[in-house]
Design an enzyme around this catalytic site. Structure first.
Site, PDB file in Angstrom:
ATOM      1  CE  LYS A  81      -4.482   1.922   2.497  1.00 26.05           C
ATOM      2  NZ  LYS A  81      -4.953   2.310   3.849  1.00 26.05           N
ATOM      3  CB  SER A 156      -8.039   3.112   3.000  1.00 23.28           C
ATOM      4  OG  SER A 156      -7.743   2.772   3.554  1.00 23.28           O
ATOM      5  CB  SER A 180      -8.365   0.291   5.830  1.00 25.49           C
ATOM      6  OG  SER A 180      -9.092   1.390   5.445  1.00 25.49           O
TER       7      SER A 180
HETATM    8  N1  GLN Z   1     -13.695   3.591   5.827  1.00 22.33           N
HETATM    9  C1  GLN Z   1     -12.630   4.252   7.269  1.00 22.33           C
HETATM   10  C2  GLN Z   1     -12.386   6.006   7.290  1.00 22.33           C
HETATM   11  O1  GLN Z   1     -13.045   6.630   6.445  1.00 22.33           O
HETATM   12  C3  GLN Z   1     -11.407   3.408   8.137  1.00 22.33           C
HETATM   13  C4  GLN Z   1      -9.767   3.879   7.241  1.00 22.33           C
HETATM   14  C5  GLN Z   1      -9.056   3.328   7.377  1.00 22.33           C
HETATM   15  O2  GLN Z   1      -9.487   2.002   7.773  1.00 22.33           O
HETATM   16  N2  GLN Z   1      -7.938   3.288   7.013  1.00 22.33           N
HETATM   17  O3  GLN Z   1     -12.008   5.601   8.099  1.00 22.33           O
END
Ligand code: GLN
Length: 498
Positions: A81, A156, A180
């Site tokens: 990532k 994400s 995410s």
């Molecule tokens: N979707 C969640 C957010 O927008 C989690 C994001 C994540 O785990 N990085 O914060």
């Protein structure tokens, strides 16, 4: 016949290398060719690193020729990532703010994978600074779901899930602050695991919410993910939150679930917004566990409904403070020609951050301001303690708990455009980050209406991530599912004929 990665597992790769059926260089080439042929449509990668992959592959091939014992991830095409620093690559976090940022060192999670023999194929797309559930907030454009290019891959870590689902690499790494890893794994029909907070070092991973962030692997099978976790886990003096974990995560994959007590949370199964096809698939999985001899136990998590509210206080507060370093002086995008430093900060940050990043920064700055802090931040921390206690109590009765990963299957681009509805994507994943426990999403087939992948979430007590893997491995045997998305399958067929 040209080699294709397709569904090759980590152990298939080990066997193929030792029996000289194929070489690590051929594996690297197979991954590069797949990226070349398929990623124009999927856009999982932000940067491909053929030289690094080939260099590592030659090292592995030399070991094979010398008859040396191979490390556990030898020759396994892997990608990272883009919030993970890796020398020789950019680390952009999919933000204009860091669009030209060259990594100054390598994150521990990346170097551990490469030291274990993995071939570094490149860096993967994500939501900007990991804020989001769809990769739509990437400055470089979204990743498409390999099962249906009109749909999001989740986020994400959308690039990390899509790369595995499309057969571009065998393993990838993602990070999980509120879901995410697990939510994109569910949307793309692959396995993704967030271990307990502290199992994997975050040194060199750009921080979002430091008390919530955890790194974990994506793969096509439970065993692949367990092998990756063995390579990733352990204490790192460079991350004071990392723990001296020496568990062999593959040890109890074959133990089955006979006699094991597994929790179900009735409140989650009745949750508003849970799609009927998701509910049906989860019910089916529960039935499978029962048929294998597991004893399902109803669990009450009385404070879990408050996890989302606590997360959207704690997460933005930590993000606000972590993102302060991108000030255009020490790091990040700079707008030139300003008359003083204040103007340079303002203009550079306004220009460098996207909408969702700005929303989180403003929220965090408001929540931490005097007078407001006591009203939100303290109660959020109290809620955190309550939720953690709920889980601790639950684990007095059960060894693991199963629940949906996401209330729904992958949605279309633009379908969810208000932030609050997007935040609800993580309604089942967030409480794990709040409590620090580990959780995994694994595929349990396609939804009967949408024909899109559905994931089940399996969660376990802190530092008992092996319980999750045990249940997952038993459940995996009940499903004959192709985890390679159609676009990946088509490519493999073409390649085999070539
Ligand atoms: N979707 C969640 C957010 O927008 C989690 C994001 C994540 O785990 N990085 O914060």
């Amino acid at each position: 016949m040209a080699l294709a990665l397709g569904n090759l597992s980590v152990s298939d790769i080990q066997k193929g290398l030792t029996s000289k059926e194929f070489s690590a260089s051929e594996l690297a080439q197979a991954s590069l060719d797949a990226i070349d042929a398929v990623d124009g449509k999927v856009h999982a990668f932000l940067q491909v690193t053929p030289e690094m992959a080939m260099e590592k592959a030659k090292e592995i091939d030399a070991m094979v020729s010398a008859g040396e014992e191979l490390p556990p991830l030898a020759g396994v095409p892997t990608a990272f990532k883009d919030n993970m620093n890796q020398l020789g690559t950019k680390t952009t976090c999919s933000s204009k703010m860091l669009a030209n940022y060259e990594s100054a060192y390598t994150a521990t999670c990346v170097s551990k994978m490469i030291d274990a023999g993995a071939l570094p194929m490149g860096k993967l797309n994500m939501d900007e600074f990991a804020f989001g559930s769809s990769t739509e907030t990437s400055y470089f454009g979204p990743t498409k779901n390999p099962w249906d290019l009109e749909r999001v891959p989740g986020g994400s870590s959308g690039g990390s899930a899509a790369a595995v689902a499309a057969g571009l690499t065998t393993l990838t790494l993602g990070s999980d602050t509120g879901g995410s890893i697990r939510q994109p794994a569910s949307f793309c029909g692959v396995v993704g695991m967030k271990p307990t907070y502290g199992v994997v070092s975050r040194y060199g991973v750009v921080a979002f919410g430091s008390s919530l962030d955890q790194v974990g692997p994506f793969g096509k099978s439970i065993e692949d993910v367990a092998i990756a976790l063995n390579a990733l886990s352990g204490h790192d003096p460079l991350d004071c939150t990392s723990q001296p974990v020496s568990t062999d995560f593959t040890a109890n994959l074959d133990q089955g679930v006979e006699g094991l007590k597994i929790g179900v949370v009735p409140e989650f199964m009745e949750a508003e917004g849970l799609q009927p096809e998701v509910r049906k698939a989860i019910d089916g999985a529960i039935k499978n566990l029962e048929d294998m001899g597991a004893q399902m136990v109803e669990i009450d998590l009385p404070n879990a409904h408050a996890a989302m509210s606590a997360y959207y206080v704690i997460g933005p507060c930590e993000a606000f403070s972590n993102l302060a370093r991108f000030d255009s002086v020490r790091y990040g995008n700079r707008v030139d020609g300003c008359s003083d430093l204040g103007e340079q900060y303002e203009k550079s940050r306004a220009d460098g951050f996207g909408m969702e990043a700005k929303r989180r920064i403003m929220l965090g700055s408001y929540l931490l301001s005097s007078g407001v802090y006591d009203k939100y931040y303290y109660p959020a921390q109290q809620v955190r303690t309550l939720i953690t206690e709920d889980y601790t109590k639950a684990y007095e009765k059960v060894s693991a708990i199963v629940m949906p990963t996401s209330p729904r299957t992958a949605f279309k681009f633009g379908e969810i455009n208000d932030p609050t509805s997007m935040y609800l994507s993580d309604m089942f994943t967030i409480s794990l980050n709040i409590a620090g426990n580990g959780g995994m999403s694994m595929p349990i087939g396609l939804g009967e209406d949408s024909k899109l992948p559905v994931g089940i979430q399996i969660v376990g007590p802190q530092f008992k991530d092996e319980n999750i893997l045990r249940v997952a491995s038993a459940l995996e045997k009940c499903y004959q599912i192709d985890k390679l998305a159609p676009i990946g399958r088509e490519y493999v067929d073409e390649r085999r004929q070539a």
